[in-house]
Enzyme design. Structure first.
Site, PDB file in Angstrom:
ATOM      1  N   ASP A   1       0.662  -1.219   0.058  1.00 17.70           N
ATOM      2  CA  ASP A   1      -0.286  -0.632   0.179  1.00 17.70           C
ATOM      3  C   ASP A   1       0.917   1.792  -0.015  1.00 17.70           C
ATOM      4  O   ASP A   1       1.549   1.524   0.457  1.00 17.70           O
ATOM      5  CB  ASP A   1      -0.911   0.242   1.177  1.00 17.70           C
ATOM      6  CG  ASP A   1      -1.833   1.274   1.603  1.00 17.70           C
ATOM      7  OD1 ASP A   1      -2.592   1.781   0.562  1.00 17.70           O
ATOM      8  OD2 ASP A   1      -2.138   1.528   2.836  1.00 17.70           O
ATOM      9  N   VAL A   2       0.282   2.236  -0.751  1.00 18.03           N
ATOM     10  CA  VAL A   2       1.814   3.434  -0.842  1.00 18.03           C
ATOM     11  C   VAL A   2       0.892   4.671  -0.086  1.00 18.03           C
ATOM     12  O   VAL A   2       1.878   4.547   1.472  1.00 18.03           O
ATOM     13  CB  VAL A   2       1.456   3.843  -2.225  1.00 18.03           C
ATOM     14  CG1 VAL A   2       2.607   4.913  -2.326  1.00 18.03           C
ATOM     15  CG2 VAL A   2       2.334   2.640  -2.649  1.00 18.03           C
TER      16      VAL A   2
END
Length: 237
Positions: free
Chosen positions: A14-15
């Site tokens: 996930d960023v």
């Protein structure tokens, strides 16, 4: 559960919240807006209002591009406080992802892991915003899945299905994938459902993505507080 970097060929991330530190910027923006309108809610309350609005808006089909999600979130927050939304401020909020900074440990951590494994970004964002964030991180991902690409937002499965298809095309089995995220609802819970090994980066004083839409069901295989800690666990052998 004990594992090392040798156990994986791909590490997907996930960023936003995991690699990009977005919460302080969102709190600052909404806090400045609130003060201009005499709204006394604290930053955490405003942030949670944003989180609730975002989670609902992202379930719409067909999926909105992320700047449109931000526009709708801003308008909803305005409506909840009986404030007429200013178009200029709304557009400024829609463009904020381009300015959100990376965590201090992001570049070095990703670069270290990429020496031994492919790294992927599974992000609820549009392509242009992710490109800006990659410049902040000074990193190029081997695998990239955005909400814009698949027309869906995590925790919906099309996002993960696209990533798994990309990885399968490389000849890498699912058991050789590690998924890492800060959001329980968007990353850890769906990773559990897909049988993926997962790590929850529970960064201190960060709160987005920890409630609703199955977050209470999340069972990470490992919990750490920073990416640097995860790299140490994976490589300390």
């Amino acid at each position: 559960m004990s594992f090392t970097l040798d156990d994986f060929d791909v590490i997907t991330f996930d960023v936003y919240g995991t690699l990009i530190d977005w919460e302080p910027s969102i709190i600052a923006f909404l806090g400045n807006w609130a003060r201009r309108h005499g709204i006394t809610e604290d930053g955490h309350t405003l942030l949670m209002g944003f989180d609730q609005a975002r989670a609902v808006i992202q379930q719409e089909r067909p999926a909105l591009l992320y700047p449109d999600v931000l526009r709708r979130c801003f308008r909803q927050i305005c409506a909840e406080h009986d404030v007429s939304p200013d178009p200029e401020t709304c557009e400024q909020f829609a463009g904020t992802p381009h300015d959100w900074p990376a965590y201090p440990d992001t570049h070095d951590g990703l670069a270290r892991l990429q020496k031994q494994a492919r790294i992927g970004a599974l992000s609820n964002i549009d392509n242009a915003s992710l490109a800006a964030s990659c410049r902040h991180m000074q990193i190029r991902f081997d695998i990239t899945v955005t909400a814009e690409r698949v027309g869906a937002y995590k925790p919906d499965m099309p996002h993960f299905e696209a990533a798994l298809a990309d990885i399968d095309a490389l000849g890498i089995p699912r058991e050789r994938i590690l998924h890492v995220g800060q959001s329980l609802r968007a990353d850890i819970t769906p990773a559990n459902r897909l049988g993926l090994t997962s790590v929850w980066i529970h960064r201190p004083d960060r709160h987005l993505g920890l409630t609703g839409f199955g977050a209470e069901e999340a069972r990470p295989d490992l919990t750490v507080s920073t990416l640097a800690e995860l790299v140490s666990v994976l490589t300390d052998h």
